[in-house]
Write a protein that holds these residues in place. Structure first.
Motif, PDB file in Angstrom:
ATOM      1  N   SER A  68     -17.794  28.464  20.609  1.00 42.49           N
ATOM      2  CA  SER A  68     -18.434  29.141  19.477  1.00 42.49           C
ATOM      3  C   SER A  68     -19.902  28.760  19.338  1.00 42.49           C
ATOM      4  CB  SER A  68     -17.699  28.803  18.172  1.00 42.49           C
ATOM      5  OG  SER A  68     -17.995  27.471  17.786  1.00 42.49           O
ATOM      6  N   SER A  69     -20.607  29.560  18.586  1.00 45.10           N
ATOM      7  CA  SER A  69     -22.023  29.300  18.335  1.00 45.10           C
ATOM      8  C   SER A  69     -22.213  27.985  17.581  1.00 45.10           C
ATOM      9  CB  SER A  69     -22.656  30.460  17.561  1.00 45.10           C
ATOM     10  OG  SER A  69     -22.000  30.649  16.325  1.00 45.10           O
ATOM     11  N   ASP A  70     -21.252  27.632  16.722  1.00 45.61           N
ATOM     12  CA  ASP A  70     -21.377  26.364  15.992  1.00 45.61           C
ATOM     13  C   ASP A  70     -21.450  25.191  16.958  1.00 45.61           C
ATOM     14  OD1 ASP A  70     -21.304  27.357  13.301  1.00 45.61           O
ATOM     15  OD2 ASP A  70     -19.166  27.727  13.561  1.00 45.61           O
ATOM     16  N   PHE A  71     -20.656  25.223  18.018  1.00 47.13           N
ATOM     17  CA  PHE A  71     -20.704  24.155  19.014  1.00 47.13           C
ATOM     18  C   PHE A  71     -22.047  24.163  19.752  1.00 47.13           C
ATOM     19  CE2 PHE A  71     -16.292  23.775  18.131  1.00 47.13           C
ATOM     20  CZ  PHE A  71     -15.913  22.508  18.556  1.00 47.13           C
ATOM     21  N   ALA A  72     -22.597  25.339  19.994  1.00 46.45           N
ATOM     22  CA  ALA A  72     -23.910  25.426  20.646  1.00 46.45           C
ATOM     23  C   ALA A  72     -24.961  24.712  19.811  1.00 46.45           C
ATOM     24  CB  ALA A  72     -24.298  26.892  20.860  1.00 46.45           C
ATOM     25  N   PHE A  73     -24.974  25.005  18.509  1.00 46.36           N
ATOM     26  CA  PHE A  73     -25.957  24.386  17.614  1.00 46.36           C
ATOM     27  C   PHE A  73     -25.758  22.876  17.537  1.00 46.36           C
ATOM     28  CE2 PHE A  73     -25.458  28.640  15.316  1.00 46.36           C
ATOM     29  CZ  PHE A  73     -26.502  29.226  16.015  1.00 46.36           C
ATOM     30  N   LEU A  74     -24.505  22.456  17.462  1.00 49.95           N
ATOM     31  CA  LEU A  74     -24.218  21.028  17.351  1.00 49.95           C
ATOM     32  C   LEU A  74     -24.579  20.281  18.631  1.00 49.95           C
ATOM     33  CD1 LEU A  74     -20.901  21.311  15.345  1.00 49.95           C
ATOM     34  CD2 LEU A  74     -23.049  20.299  14.520  1.00 49.95           C
ATOM     35  N   TRP A  75     -24.286  20.873  19.804  1.00 50.25           N
ATOM     36  CA  TRP A  75     -24.674  20.225  21.062  1.00 50.25           C
ATOM     37  C   TRP A  75     -26.196  20.114  21.165  1.00 50.25           C
ATOM     38  CZ3 TRP A  75     -21.865  17.034  23.433  1.00 50.25           C
ATOM     39  CH2 TRP A  75     -20.502  17.208  23.616  1.00 50.25           C
ATOM     40  N   ALA A  76     -26.912  21.127  20.692  1.00 50.77           N
ATOM     41  CA  ALA A  76     -28.379  21.067  20.716  1.00 50.77           C
ATOM     42  C   ALA A  76     -28.879  19.918  19.838  1.00 50.77           C
ATOM     43  CB  ALA A  76     -28.970  22.400  20.262  1.00 50.77           C
ATOM     44  N   GLU A  77     -28.271  19.742  18.666  1.00 44.39           N
ATOM     45  CA  GLU A  77     -28.656  18.635  17.790  1.00 44.39           C
ATOM     46  C   GLU A  77     -28.325  17.286  18.420  1.00 44.39           C
ATOM     47  OE1 GLU A  77     -30.331  18.243  14.876  1.00 44.39           O
ATOM     48  OE2 GLU A  77     -30.825  20.366  15.052  1.00 44.39           O
ATOM     49  N   ILE A  78     -27.177  17.206  19.055  1.00 44.79           N
ATOM     50  CA  ILE A  78     -26.808  15.956  19.730  1.00 44.79           C
ATOM     51  C   ILE A  78     -27.819  15.647  20.824  1.00 44.79           C
ATOM     52  CG2 ILE A  78     -25.098  14.884  21.262  1.00 44.79           C
ATOM     53  CD1 ILE A  78     -22.935  16.313  19.542  1.00 44.79           C
ATOM     54  N   ALA A  79     -28.213  16.648  21.586  1.00 48.05           N
ATOM     55  CA  ALA A  79     -29.201  16.445  22.656  1.00 48.05           C
ATOM     56  C   ALA A  79     -30.507  15.902  22.087  1.00 48.05           C
ATOM     57  CB  ALA A  79     -29.449  17.754  23.405  1.00 48.05           C
ATOM     58  N   GLU A  80     -31.024  16.557  21.069  1.00 43.10           N
ATOM     59  CA  GLU A  80     -32.293  16.121  20.465  1.00 43.10           C
ATOM     60  C   GLU A  80     -32.193  14.698  19.930  1.00 43.10           C
ATOM     61  OE1 GLU A  80     -35.211  17.596  20.483  1.00 43.10           O
ATOM     62  OE2 GLU A  80     -34.560  19.517  21.317  1.00 43.10           O
ATOM     63  N   ASN A  81     -31.066  14.369  19.331  1.00 45.08           N
ATOM     64  CA  ASN A  81     -30.916  13.041  18.743  1.00 45.08           C
ATOM     65  C   ASN A  81     -30.581  11.975  19.766  1.00 45.08           C
ATOM     66  OD1 ASN A  81     -31.258  12.996  15.632  1.00 45.08           O
ATOM     67  ND2 ASN A  81     -30.413  14.993  16.179  1.00 45.08           N
ATOM     68  N   ARG A  82     -29.973  12.353  20.883  1.00 47.90           N
ATOM     69  CA  ARG A  82     -29.825  11.405  21.991  1.00 47.90           C
ATOM     70  C   ARG A  82     -31.218  11.024  22.514  1.00 47.90           C
ATOM     71  NH1 ARG A  82     -25.254   8.742  22.338  1.00 47.90           N
ATOM     72  NH2 ARG A  82     -23.454  10.067  22.004  1.00 47.90           N
ATOM     73  N   ALA A  83     -32.108  11.987  22.562  1.00 52.18           N
ATOM     74  CA  ALA A  83     -33.479  11.698  23.006  1.00 52.18           C
ATOM     75  C   ALA A  83     -34.191  10.785  21.998  1.00 52.18           C
ATOM     76  CB  ALA A  83     -34.257  12.990  23.201  1.00 52.18           C
ATOM     77  N   VAL A  84     -33.920  10.974  20.708  1.00 53.30           N
ATOM     78  CA  VAL A  84     -34.531  10.127  19.677  1.00 53.30           C
ATOM     79  C   VAL A  84     -34.199   8.658  19.926  1.00 53.30           C
ATOM     80  CG1 VAL A  84     -34.414   9.512  17.210  1.00 53.30           C
ATOM     81  CG2 VAL A  84     -34.673  11.904  17.883  1.00 53.30           C
ATOM     82  N   ILE A  85     -32.958   8.391  20.336  1.00 54.99           N
ATOM     83  CA  ILE A  85     -32.553   6.998  20.589  1.00 54.99           C
ATOM     84  C   ILE A  85     -32.760   6.605  22.056  1.00 54.99           C
ATOM     85  CG2 ILE A  85     -30.944   6.930  18.646  1.00 54.99           C
ATOM     86  CD1 ILE A  85     -28.644   7.218  20.720  1.00 54.99           C
ATOM     87  N   GLU A  86     -33.483   7.448  22.779  1.00 52.86           N
ATOM     88  CA  GLU A  86     -33.851   7.211  24.176  1.00 52.86           C
ATOM     89  C   GLU A  86     -32.649   7.119  25.109  1.00 52.86           C
ATOM     90  OE1 GLU A  86     -36.756   4.057  24.415  1.00 52.86           O
ATOM     91  OE2 GLU A  86     -38.060   5.072  22.956  1.00 52.86           O
ATOM     92  N   ASP A  87     -31.597   7.857  24.775  1.00 54.89           N
ATOM     93  CA  ASP A  87     -30.447   8.014  25.674  1.00 54.89           C
ATOM     94  C   ASP A  87     -30.660   9.336  26.414  1.00 54.89           C
ATOM     95  OD1 ASP A  87     -28.047   8.403  26.977  1.00 54.89           O
ATOM     96  OD2 ASP A  87     -26.843   8.599  25.152  1.00 54.89           O
ATOM     97  N   TYR A  88     -31.548   9.303  27.401  1.00 50.84           N
ATOM     98  CA  TYR A  88     -31.927  10.531  28.087  1.00 50.84           C
ATOM     99  C   TYR A  88     -30.808  11.122  28.939  1.00 50.84           C
ATOM    100  CZ  TYR A  88     -36.383   9.140  26.217  1.00 50.84           C
ATOM    101  OH  TYR A  88     -37.377   8.764  25.353  1.00 50.84           O
ATOM    102  N   PRO A  89     -29.987  10.315  29.627  1.00 48.43           N
ATOM    103  CA  PRO A  89     -28.844  10.931  30.320  1.00 48.43           C
ATOM    104  C   PRO A  89     -27.906  11.642  29.333  1.00 48.43           C
ATOM    105  CG  PRO A  89     -29.248   8.737  31.190  1.00 48.43           C
ATOM    106  CD  PRO A  89     -30.121   8.890  29.970  1.00 48.43           C
TER     107      PRO A  89
END
Length: 144
Positions: A68-89
């Motif tokens: 679903s689109s909700d999962f798309a939005f949530l995965w995008a947020e997880i990606a951005e926030n993984r980068a915030v904590i410098e978990d680039y993989p």
């Protein structure tokens, strides 16, 4: 429950938290998703990742599709926030899932995500993959 979704639109964080605690199933996940997607500089990094993952768990328990689109939005947020904590993989992994779902659901508005993927690939030590990804993005841009 159309009225519920009308209430979510434009609701404050405090109101969204109220909806979250008063709701069940998909409605509970929808309220949490709105909190995750909202701009709130106090909630970033691990807290936001945890909230997004919790929203996904609630959606799944309610029988919602992972496509679903909700999962798309949530995965995008997880990606951005993984980068915030410098978990680039981790950012690359979540960003890949987000891009697949954004394309599947024909969602636009995430133009920065592919370019961020190039940066995250490089920062995670995947230089060759970053170059290949960048070449593909440039090719797509030229083709219009």
């Amino acid at each position: 429950m159309e009225n519920f979704y009308d209430q979510l639109e434009g609701a404050s964080d405090e109101q969204l938290w109220g909806f979250f605690f008063q709701s069940e199933g998909e409605y509970k996940a929808d309220a949490l998703t709105q909190i995750v997607l909202g701009y709130n500089p106090e909630i970033s990094g691990l807290p936001k990742i945890s909230m997004a993952e919790l929203a996904m768990e609630i959606y799944l328990e309610a029988g919602c599709s992972e496509d679903s689109s909700d999962f798309a939005f949530l995965w995008a947020e997880i990606a951005e926030n993984r980068a915030v904590i410098e978990d680039y993989p981790g950012a690359v992994e979540a960003g890949t899932k987000a891009l697949e779902l954004l394309q599947l659901n024909e969602i636009s508005g995430y133009q920065d995500l592919p370019w961020n993927m190039v940066r995250w690939l490089g920062l995670s030590g995947q230089k060759e993959r970053a170059h290949q990804y960048l070449d593909e993005l440039i090719k797509q841009k030229k083709e219009g």
